[in-house]
Design an enzyme around this catalytic site. Sequence first.
Site, mmCIF file in Angstrom:
data_model
loop_
_atom_site.group_PDB
_atom_site.id
_atom_site.type_symbol
_atom_site.label_atom_id
_atom_site.label_comp_id
_atom_site.label_asym_id
_atom_site.label_seq_id
_atom_site.Cartn_x
_atom_site.Cartn_y
_atom_site.Cartn_z
ATOM 1 N N ASP A 21 0.853 -1.188 0.000
ATOM 2 C CA ASP A 21 0.000 0.000 0.000
ATOM 3 C C ASP A 21 0.889 1.237 0.000
ATOM 4 O O ASP A 21 1.967 1.203 0.596
ATOM 5 C CB ASP A 21 -0.832 0.025 1.288
ATOM 6 C CG ASP A 21 -2.311 0.225 1.024
ATOM 7 O OD1 ASP A 21 -3.018 0.592 1.969
ATOM 8 O OD2 ASP A 21 -2.755 0.029 -0.113
ATOM 9 N N TYR A 46 2.191 4.729 1.518
ATOM 10 C CA TYR A 46 2.131 5.306 2.861
ATOM 11 C C TYR A 46 0.902 6.215 2.932
ATOM 12 O O TYR A 46 0.605 6.939 1.984
ATOM 13 C CB TYR A 46 3.392 6.119 3.152
ATOM 14 C CG TYR A 46 4.650 5.305 3.180
ATOM 15 C CD1 TYR A 46 4.874 4.356 4.178
ATOM 16 C CD2 TYR A 46 5.641 5.489 2.209
ATOM 17 C CE1 TYR A 46 6.044 3.608 4.196
ATOM 18 C CE2 TYR A 46 6.811 4.741 2.228
ATOM 19 C CZ TYR A 46 7.003 3.806 3.223
ATOM 20 O OH TYR A 46 8.160 3.067 3.253
ATOM 21 N N PHE A 76 8.071 1.904 -0.930
ATOM 22 C CA PHE A 76 9.081 2.066 0.119
ATOM 23 C C PHE A 76 9.748 3.442 0.139
ATOM 24 O O PHE A 76 10.384 3.807 1.117
ATOM 25 C CB PHE A 76 10.167 0.979 0.050
ATOM 26 C CG PHE A 76 9.669 -0.401 0.348
ATOM 27 C CD1 PHE A 76 9.427 -0.811 1.650
ATOM 28 C CD2 PHE A 76 9.414 -1.300 -0.683
ATOM 29 C CE1 PHE A 76 8.947 -2.089 1.922
ATOM 30 C CE2 PHE A 76 8.926 -2.570 -0.426
ATOM 31 C CZ PHE A 76 8.695 -2.962 0.881
ATOM 32 N N HIS A 83 9.499 -9.845 5.260
ATOM 33 C CA HIS A 83 9.325 -8.409 5.034
ATOM 34 C C HIS A 83 10.430 -7.653 5.788
ATOM 35 O O HIS A 83 10.885 -8.099 6.843
ATOM 36 C CB HIS A 83 7.952 -7.975 5.546
ATOM 37 C CG HIS A 83 7.554 -6.609 5.113
ATOM 38 N ND1 HIS A 83 7.930 -5.485 5.798
ATOM 39 C CD2 HIS A 83 6.821 -6.185 4.065
ATOM 40 C CE1 HIS A 83 7.444 -4.422 5.191
ATOM 41 N NE2 HIS A 83 6.775 -4.814 4.134
#
Length: 413
Positions: free
Chosen positions: A121, A123, A134, A247
């Site tokens: 998703d 931020y 990221f 992750h």
Amino acid sequence: MSAKRKATDTASGTDKKPKSATITGFFSTAASSKAPFDKAAWAAKLKPEQRELLKLEIDTLDASWLAVLKDALLEPSFLKLKAFLKDEFKNNRAYPPAGDVYSWSRHTPFDKVKVVILGQDPYHGPKQAHGLSFSVKPPTIAPPSLRNIFGCLENDYPSFRPPEGKLGLLTPWAERGVLMLNTCLTVQPGKPNSHANKGWEQFTQKAIELVALKRTRGVVFMAWGKPAQGRVAKINSGSHLVLQSCHPSPLAQPTAPVKFKDVRHFILANEWLEKKYGEEGPIDWNSVNPKNTPLFKSKTQPSSSASAKPATAAQAPAPVQKPVKKANNEPNFDDDEEALREAEALEEKREANEEKKEEAPKAKGKGKAKKEEPVENEYGEDDIDWDEAALRSDQIEEEAIQARQTRSSRGKK
């Protein structure tokens, strides 16, 4: 005929000219005489209602991507998504800003893709998301997951240093062929996963499949966490390199068979790319910090035969275990990016409350205690202007370190 066949057989795949005017021929690594995709001509053929709904794509999606994704844009599910997003943007209920939704396509044209880093998703805090998974724009501080990505790079390449000011802008990677793509390209402010199951998943999956299908020279796919791994499950590992791990979130590390900092994905990717593309293949990961020495200024490359035995492209990734359920009704996450972000935010808020309690005695005799200062987190959810919060982050972190050191010294007495 045999001579003709012999001449054909001895030519490499990348040197062949396309037999017909196909998209595959246009996006081959060899030069092509085919004219670039004409956005305006394609848009002119659309129905007026389609053209209105797809205005953002026509205006901001790079032509190289529009050429391969144009059919996906006309799918009923995508047109329904665009009708939904029209009201979301009109009412300021969507991040990133509309002009940044497809920034990944402009920074990394289709025919330049060599690495794909998958996110979940965008931020959902103000002034954070800008269309690259990221990555965050200044003055936003690099979130915890991104800091762990930088930590992995420091292990792979000792010369690597993160961006100065603890920032996290990754556009230099994108401009060198690293496609940083999220599953969903928009989100409501402060509401993770709020634009899931609206149509983005089909569209971005199509983008991944087209990269795997048409970038036949080979692409590295980095899939961190189970959601990302599911999206690359059908990719041909004979043509491409698929690297999988837990992750990068700090909350995923305690139960991970291999900590993210030790997965060696960045050096494995470069070694593989060099074999596929030659000296021009590897990515200069150091490029995110202009003060770093370029990785490939000289031909001396970091060796993979370090003390720890590196993984090989043929090795299957270690299974990712599920984190155990935490106490105190904290969220039980299953290596899901959004759940990890929520857990990180909860952890940071808890630390902030502890620091506030320790500093409370200082406020005696000064009336009511001041309002709690914003704390660095994934989302920037604070009660004052985010710019001010970002600018104060260094001071806040320094105070937190001093508070922990004070607690530690007290405990030793």
